[in-house]
Enzyme design. Structure first.
Site, PDB file in Angstrom:
ATOM      1  N   GLU A   8      11.996  -3.089  -6.451  1.00 14.02           N
ATOM      2  CA  GLU A   8      10.975  -3.136  -7.487  1.00 14.02           C
ATOM      3  C   GLU A   8      11.587  -2.871  -8.863  1.00 14.02           C
ATOM      4  O   GLU A   8      11.352  -3.600  -9.814  1.00 14.02           O
ATOM      5  CB  GLU A   8       9.879  -2.097  -7.197  1.00 14.02           C
ATOM      6  CG  GLU A   8       8.807  -2.093  -8.273  1.00 14.02           C
ATOM      7  CD  GLU A   8       7.706  -1.086  -8.017  1.00 14.02           C
ATOM      8  OE1 GLU A   8       7.990  -0.040  -7.413  1.00 14.02           O
ATOM      9  OE2 GLU A   8       6.567  -1.358  -8.420  1.00 14.02           O
TER      10      GLU A   8
ATOM     11  N   SER B 264       7.920   6.450 -12.444  1.00 14.57           N
ATOM     12  CA  SER B 264       7.615   6.721 -13.846  1.00 14.57           C
ATOM     13  C   SER B 264       8.889   6.948 -14.634  1.00 14.57           C
ATOM     14  O   SER B 264       9.979   7.147 -14.090  1.00 14.57           O
ATOM     15  CB  SER B 264       6.730   7.948 -13.966  1.00 14.57           C
ATOM     16  OG  SER B 264       7.495   9.100 -13.676  1.00 14.57           O
TER      17      SER B 264
ATOM     18  N   GLY C  89       0.840  -1.198   0.000  1.00 13.58           N
ATOM     19  CA  GLY C  89       0.000   0.000   0.000  1.00 13.58           C
ATOM     20  C   GLY C  89       0.868   1.239   0.000  1.00 13.58           C
ATOM     21  O   GLY C  89       1.242   1.745   1.068  1.00 13.58           O
TER      22      GLY C  89
ATOM     23  N   SER D 270       1.074   4.060  -3.106  1.00 11.17           N
ATOM     24  CA  SER D 270       0.470   5.229  -3.743  1.00 11.17           C
ATOM     25  C   SER D 270      -0.878   5.585  -3.136  1.00 11.17           C
ATOM     26  O   SER D 270      -1.579   4.725  -2.613  1.00 11.17           O
ATOM     27  CB  SER D 270       0.247   4.955  -5.230  1.00 11.17           C
ATOM     28  OG  SER D 270       1.465   4.838  -5.887  1.00 11.17           O
TER      29      SER D 270
ATOM     30  N   SER E   9      -1.671  -3.711  -5.911  1.00 10.73           N
ATOM     31  CA  SER E   9      -1.812  -4.857  -6.809  1.00 10.73           C
ATOM     32  C   SER E   9      -2.101  -6.122  -6.010  1.00 10.73           C
ATOM     33  O   SER E   9      -1.364  -6.458  -5.087  1.00 10.73           O
ATOM     34  CB  SER E   9      -0.520  -5.005  -7.606  1.00 10.73           C
ATOM     35  OG  SER E   9      -0.643  -6.053  -8.516  1.00 10.73           O
TER      36      SER E   9
END
Lengths: 378, 405, 378, 405
Positions: free
Chosen positions: B250, B383, B133, B135, B167
């Site tokens: 990640e 990003s 958890g 964003s 996710s």
């Protein structure tokens, strides 16, 4: 925007007001979610007809206003902005063009008034494989005393579900790949032996695959001379490209506006993200691309209206550049919106999913770059 | 423990011949599909999971005491290559959600001995699934502006707020959540990393539909959810350090230019798929010369990317450092995968525009969905733009702008 | 940098130290300004020979060290960084390769030791027109009892001014465009009937055009079998590409380093320009490109050393990607330096002017993209 | 004054038939070359200059009282097209350096009546050549950080400092210089625009050699140079406004994608030059299909650029506003011209790599020099990056970053 006449300015303002108020993208979403049978809302199409849009290309003697391609483009740009679905482009644009370019006086009188009043939906069926290739026509049309008998397939026909008539590119002689031996035929959608299946595509629009098995068409269904259909077809396709480009332009411009708005309002790291120089420069690049693209899009429509010698070149230029811009812009729309742009709930995906079918229609960027080079003699 | 590579290789080979059930051969997709269906793993697959877990091969480089096999990176690579040879597949990382790839390595680094013993074996056996958890709706790339709050109730934490992009949250047992524990501190200084049980009244999840259709992502709502005091990972109010490390893990897991889900034509190479859809001229060259040129540039970029991964691993003697290099590879993996999707859609023409139905093959539809869902690659996990900031600042040493980020 | 052996690391460090201290770009500039007759400084070439660089490819039995292509690439990358001019690439790289690939034992023994000790400068002459096209060879070599008689032209031959021998691609049968009928011939530069004119090019290096009018070469000058030269030539050209790529990589990396340094030191609007996000992101893009390119460049050299099946593919990959990178990087070098970058006094222009000839040598990016696609079967 | 377009057109036609000497037909390059040679203009050319000046056609849109012809933009376009028809060429803007294109329009806007009468006629007749002293070695894109100082001496200014990129300074009679007149004010607030005589002891110029060879650019050194009190243009300490306007005029003059100096093969179109150097296949297509695709994209971009210039002029009814649009056009002109040069060099292969000598044609050498000197297009007159800042801020209304520029 090109230097418009007073009438064109009026039509543009009316179109913008109507799509914004009566047919915003939320209405397209609703149509999609409710799986509208024709893949457009009949009430919207009716409203467009009432506003005279279905007659923009059709001369007054057939019931239209004959205002020409730039005017139609102005309207298509606005519907493209809100993804408004209708047979405007496929029938009132390309279908009417087919009759005007290739039809006899009798055929025009028979069909065009119905395009204008909406009782006819006439759409062009050319391709038989996954990629646009008008020379490759192989659907066979065997002549006999009564007319022609058609056997074969057409794929991804625009508004193929709603169509009342198809303008079909058939092969009456020669081999797939030959320009000679292609004949354009007007076929009533209800003719025996013709069946259609509706497709489910990313853009949720009304495409169909057509199957012809021994479909009989009388002499009065042949558009122009037998075996000599490639020339007119090429001209029709030019106009299809130029008008499709106008719709793409609208779609891309709306994507640009949404992105610019987001850059001005979304806050990250304590400031609006449009203040990050890297994003500001990207916006500047996109704006520049948009301005350059608009010139090509409008230039092609003006060249058609003026019947200029370079119209074919400009149509390929327009289709390529608007395709490139909507491609780039639809990707940037998602990327700059970030996570929210990925959700189905937000509209960005709808624009992305409309962009690719428009790019592919009537030849993608690659097809038209090659054509442009051939037209320029290298 | 393996004495040397050769003896370890033969040890693995005999272990595999003894334990790996022939019925599971080359069926990774089938195993994972059944795992998340109502029926769960087939009995063969469940036995295989248990055998892997027992040998510590679910997370082979973790220490034995936490459920791993204590293998070196080199031995782990041997294990992995031997498994591939016989068509075997390790379902445990998939079963554990974010557990093996991200949570586990971070717990190993920041966890107390008690936390390691309590959490890691469940992950390493594939029995406990984790989500993350991080964003929040108004904190995308700017993670540190999160507002989900954990209040100290003496014997536990009470958590309130909303997460997004969690996710697999709807089928996870645990969540690693970034929460604000000191509202008065500067943004990055009042954040902690809290491990939370998902199966409790105060937690609700809602799947997110994406542009490509259904997705593993959820919104997750905490409404007076409870966290245990000893489930804080790392120091109080220093969750930022924990999550920075977690995000490096990640990025690490996203450096391969894996194919976006869905192929383009029966396992064909991209160039063979192009020939199928586009056709060739008399010389056997793709008919569309413009596409051929762009396809060539793409294949070159893909190969350059793959070779760079190998090179960096070779230079690091087998292990890609959790390092700056990951940012390069993540961005280049993204570019390659997204370009491949776009080229595939383009070459497929009308067949690359299907959404559903019989007029498109299952593979064609999967390609289109994969093209859409793959747009997320440049957004999640830091990003494209954030990675460039990292490269310019951390690798190249360019000064930070007066702007953050 | 690839995982290097201890020896390779040593050689790289030595090379970097030497070029930086003994042959920095200022020395190239001096050579250019003084119009050095051979377009390189003989003292520098002598120093390279003394360090053993001219023998890196040549096996020990011919007087070299036989360390292979990756090692040569490591050195060329360093000379490329400072634009150090010498026959290292053309003779000790490509010339030696030609003998090793196509020469008989006798020919190797006769020529290779001289390449190592510098008494021979052997260079490859293939192209006859403005663009690289090895199949297009038309320089005719007529066989008779004594050997061959050569008539025709070769252009832009590297180190053509300093060369003592040329390895010439000739046509002994067939037509320009055929792969069959090409024969490789070793010609002494002083042979009667052979004349050369030195060219003045943007990169101030030592190219020459060659003119053959009835040049006689004995049987012992024929490298390999008559008419079967294309296969060996293709292999030689692969190695020429891979080593040229190493030099390009050095040139581009130095341009990157200069740019990064400038970004960190040049102040505008009260801050160093590297702190502007748009420039920071450009630097990040260039760095990423550099890392990806390096892998291709090193991978090709390693594949040659390992005699891998995919060596040809990788050589075209390497030539293309390094070409693309040096192209992009040399333009960015100028652009980011702004006005100062435009002045002849500053070094940026020297890198730009060296980049394009390197890109064009042995086939530009376009040539090798096409070749790569053909090798991959599409 | 022309009553309507038709009558003005015929008026111009008869004026041209009376005054334009046949000897000068289609010889713009020759005229300008002789102008800057030792001999100066030929007698025919000098007579033509005088006739143009007398009719006010050197700067036709300027008011008659300052040496112009007071034409509307539309009439000026007619004049220009009629001159083109007979192969006539107006040498006055070239003779006046920066006078007609930049200094004149700015004087018209900011000058006093006395200044207009004193300076403009000399420019409009091509007898007085102007250069501009704006950039300094440490103030490139950041023009406002200039340090050249003008000190008030009561009856004149004393100027000290160094300018760079003063194009044509070595053969100009006047210089429009940006100077610091208040060192204590904020950067942009202490700058004034001073017009200076070049022919005086305190001014020295030194030509700059560029990467493409000799150039019109100079370094200009002011060493106690004198400026007259009444040669200050615009208000004291508000030179920034003056120069902003001046730079808009500059951008304006750089929006056409003019060919970089030097063609590629005897006035051939780019595609015909490509065919000449590269060859064609049996279908008449360029043999290099990859180059053909890129060349096509370039020709499309060039046409899009040209069409955009026309469109913007049509929308503005004949006159491109000195506006934001100029930034778009300047950048796109630069991209098109630089891409054309690179493509030309590429297609020419070895012939595109020559520096001098008989092995290359004069045109080939000019193409190479033009390729090199054209790199400046994206640097001078507001760099590529500066234009993007302008677009993003002024046109799109994006907020200024905390960073300047």
């Amino acid at each position: 925007m090109a230097a418009l006449t007073e009438e064109q300015t009026l039509i543009r303002d009316q179109a913008r007001a109507w799509v914004t108020e009566q047919s915003p993208v939320s209405k397209f979403r609703k149509m999609r979610d409710e799986d509208a049978p024709l893949s457009f809302l009949e009430e919207d199409w009716r409203a467009m007809i009432d506003m005279g849009w279905s007659g923009i290309l059709v001369p007054e003697r057939y019931g239209g206003s004959g205002l020409g391609y730039l005017t139609l483009g102005i309207v298509l740009e606005e519907t493209g902005r809100q993804l408004t679905a209708s047979p405007l482009l496929a029938s009132a644009g390309i279908g009417a063009t087919a009759l005007l370019v290739a039809g006899s006086e009798e055929q025009r009188q028979r069909i065009l008034p119905g395009i204008v009043d909406g009782s006819n939906v006439v759409t062009l069926a050319v391709d038989e494989g996954p990629r646009h290739n008008p020379r490759q026509v192989s659907l066979s049309a065997l002549p006999d005393g009564e007319g022609l008998t058609l056997t074969g397939e057409k794929v991804m026909v625009q508004e193929g579900v709603a169509a009342t008539h198809f303008v079909v590119a058939t092969r009456t002689s020669g081999q797939p790949g030959d320009e000679g031996g292609i004949t354009l035929v007007l076929v009533d959608a209800e003719t025996e032996g013709l069946s259609r299946t509706s497709l489910s595509t990313v853009d949720s629009r009304g495409y169909a695959n057509l199957s012809f098995s021994g479909v009989k068409v009388g002499h009065d269904g042949i558009l122009g001379a037998l075996d000599a259909g490639y020339g007119p077809l090429d001209k029709i396709l030019d106009r299809a490209c130029a008008t499709t480009a106008a719709e793409m332009m609208g779609t891309a411009c709306q994507a640009f506006d949404m992105t610019l708005e987001y850059l001005k309002t979304r806050v990250q790291f304590g400031q609006v993200i449009g203040s990050f120089q890297a994003l500001g420069h990207r916006a500047a690049d996109l704006f520049t691309e948009m301005e350059l693209t608009r010139s090509c899009m409008e230039g092609a429509l003006q060249a058609i209206d003026a019947d200029s010698d370079d119209a074919a070149e400009l149509c390929s230029l327009s289709k390529t550049r608007t395709g490139e811009f909507v491609h780039h812009m639809s990707n940037e729309l998602i990327q700059i919106h970030g996570g929210i742009g990925m959700t189905d709930e937000f509209d960005a995906g709808l624009y992305l999913k409309r962009a690719r079918p428009l790019e592919a229609a009537w030849g993608n960027q690659s097809f038209h770059r090659d054509r442009y080079a051939r037209l320029l003699g290298f | 423990m393996a004495e040397d590579l050769t003896s370890f290789r033969s040890q693995v080979q005999s272990w595999l011949s003894e334990h790996f059930p022939a019925s599971l051969k080359a069926n990774a997709a089938g195993i994972m599909e059944s795992a998340f269906s109502e029926n769960g793993l087939s009995s063969d697959a469940e036995q295989w999971r248990q055998d892997l877990a027992e040998a510590g091969y679910g997370a082979p480089t973790w220490p034995r005491e936490y459920g791993g096999a204590g293998l070196s990176d080199r031995d782990a690579a041997v294990l992995s290559s031997e498994m591939a040879k016989v068509g075997a597949f390790n379902p445990i990382p998939g079963l554990a959600g974010m557990g093996v790839t991200m949570v586990g390595p971070t717990v190993l680094e920041y966890g107390t001995e008690e936390q390691k013993l309590r959490h890691l074996p469940g992950i390493a056996s594939g029995q406990v699934r984790w989500c993350l958890g991080l964003s929040e709706p108004n904190a995308g790339s700017d993670l540190a502006s999160l507002t989900t709050k954990a209040q100290d109730d003496g014997d536990s934490w009470t958590v309130n707020g909303q997460k997004i992009w969690t996710s697999g949250a709807d089928r996870s047992q645990w969540c690693g959540a970034l929460v604000r524990t000191d509202a008065s501190a500067k943004k990055r200084d009042g954040i902690s990393f809290l491990m939370l049980k998902m199966d409790q009244e105060g937690v609700r999840t809602k799947p997110i539909k994406l542009i490509g259709g259904a997705s593993p992502f959820c919104e997750t709502f905490f409404d007076d959810a409870r966290g245990e005091k000893d489930d804080l990972l790392g120091p109080l109010n220093d969750g930022w350090s924990v999550v920075k490390r977690l995000l490096q893990h990640e990025r690490q897991s996203q450096t391969g230019a894996g194919a976006p889900s869905g192929g383009s034509g029966g396992g064909l190479s991209l160039q063979d798929a192009a020939k199928k859809y586009v056709g060739t001229n008399a010389d056997g060259e793709l008919s569309d010369a413009d596409l051929r040129a762009r396809l060539t540039s793409h294949l070159m970029a893909a190969r350059a990317h793959a070779m760079t991964g190998s090179r960096i691993r070779a230079e690091a003697k087998g292990k890609v450092e959790v390092s700056a290099a990951a940012s390069i590879l993540k961005n280049s993996a993204t570019l390659v995968a997204q370009a491949r999707s776009e080229l595939t859609i383009e070459m497929m023409g009308n067949q690359g525009l299907g959404w559903e139905g019989d007029d498109f093959t299952a593979e064609e539809l999967a390609t289109v969905r994969g093209w859409l869902s793959g747009k997320a690659m440049s957004i999640y996990g830091g990003s494209f733009e954030v990675q460039k900031n990292i490269i310019s600042k951390n690798i190249l040493g360019l000064p930070e702008t007066t702007q953050k980020g």
